[in-house]
Motif scaffolding. Structure first.
Motif, PDB file in Angstrom:
ATOM      1  N   GLY A 112     -61.399  39.293  33.019  1.00  0.00           N
ATOM      2  CA  GLY A 112     -60.300  38.352  32.868  1.00  0.00           C
ATOM      3  C   GLY A 112     -59.306  38.576  33.996  1.00  0.00           C
ATOM      4  N   PHE A 113     -58.973  37.522  34.711  1.00  0.00           N
ATOM      5  CA  PHE A 113     -58.146  37.624  35.913  1.00  0.00           C
ATOM      6  C   PHE A 113     -56.684  37.406  35.566  1.00  0.00           C
ATOM      7  N   GLY A 114     -55.945  38.494  35.452  1.00  0.00           N
ATOM      8  CA  GLY A 114     -54.520  38.435  35.152  1.00  0.00           C
ATOM      9  C   GLY A 114     -53.685  39.000  36.282  1.00  0.00           C
ATOM     10  N   LEU A 115     -54.100  38.718  37.508  1.00  0.00           N
ATOM     11  CA  LEU A 115     -53.362  39.173  38.690  1.00  0.00           C
ATOM     12  C   LEU A 115     -52.417  38.065  39.133  1.00  0.00           C
ATOM     13  N   LEU A 116     -51.120  38.305  38.980  1.00  0.00           N
ATOM     14  CA  LEU A 116     -50.130  37.332  39.427  1.00  0.00           C
ATOM     15  C   LEU A 116     -49.887  37.512  40.915  1.00  0.00           C
ATOM     16  N   THR A 117     -49.943  36.432  41.650  1.00  0.00           N
ATOM     17  CA  THR A 117     -49.667  36.449  43.089  1.00  0.00           C
ATOM     18  C   THR A 117     -48.517  35.474  43.310  1.00  0.00           C
ATOM     19  N   CYS A 118     -47.308  36.010  43.383  1.00  0.00           N
ATOM     20  CA  CYS A 118     -46.104  35.187  43.320  1.00  0.00           C
ATOM     21  C   CYS A 118     -45.263  35.297  44.587  1.00  0.00           C
TER      22      CYS A 118
END
Length: 155
Positions: A112-118
């Motif tokens: 599950g991809f929960g990497l925030l790139t903000c």
């Protein structure tokens, strides 16, 4: 808002072993992502949950790989990278994203991809599942991981 059109579904994750791998940077955002993932897993009936903390998002793929090769049915990867004034953001985001994709493809274990790139902290807080946030990316990543395990069982 990117959450528009998101699917709503409930899958039964009873009996699944799920490992959450989470970066340590940006504590407030990470606390929200972790809480969302934990809540979503509990709602899916997942009770066998391990958590592994790593220093940063760059380290997520190696921890996800270890979990995938040591009995996890699914991995939930959580992290946040906020753009700064150097290309470091681009390198970390690309490496972590490609690394997590590689783990899933090579191991056959959903990640599950929960990497925030903000671009800034406000965007991260808005996606962290905290009071006042518009999105809960930790929960979404956990839901996606469990739903993918269930879908793959049907193949």
């Amino acid at each position: 808002m990117s959450g528009t059109g998101a699917p709503t579904s409930h899958v039964d994750g009873t009996g699944l072993r799920v490992t959450i791998v989470a970066a340590s940077w940006h504590t407030v955002v990470m606390d929200g992502l972790l809480a969302g993932a934990r809540r979503a897993l509990a709602e899916a009936g997942v009770t066998d949950v391990r958590e592994v903390r790593v220093p940063g998002s760059f380290e997520l793929p190696v921890a996800a790989s270890r979990a995938a090769h040591h009995g996890a049915d699914a991995v939930v990867a959580l992290g946040v990278v906020i753009r700064g004034g150097t290309p470091h953001f681009d390198y970390i985001c690309a490496a972590a994203t490609q690394g997590l994709s590689d783990v899933a493809l090579r191991s056959g274990v959903p990640v599950g991809f929960g990497l925030l790139t903000c671009d800034d902290e406000a965007q991260a807080l808005d996606r962290a599942g905290l009071p006042g946030s518009h999105e809960d990316k930790g929960a979404e990543a956990a839901q996606a991981a469990v739903a993918t395990v269930v879908a793959l069982r049907g193949i």
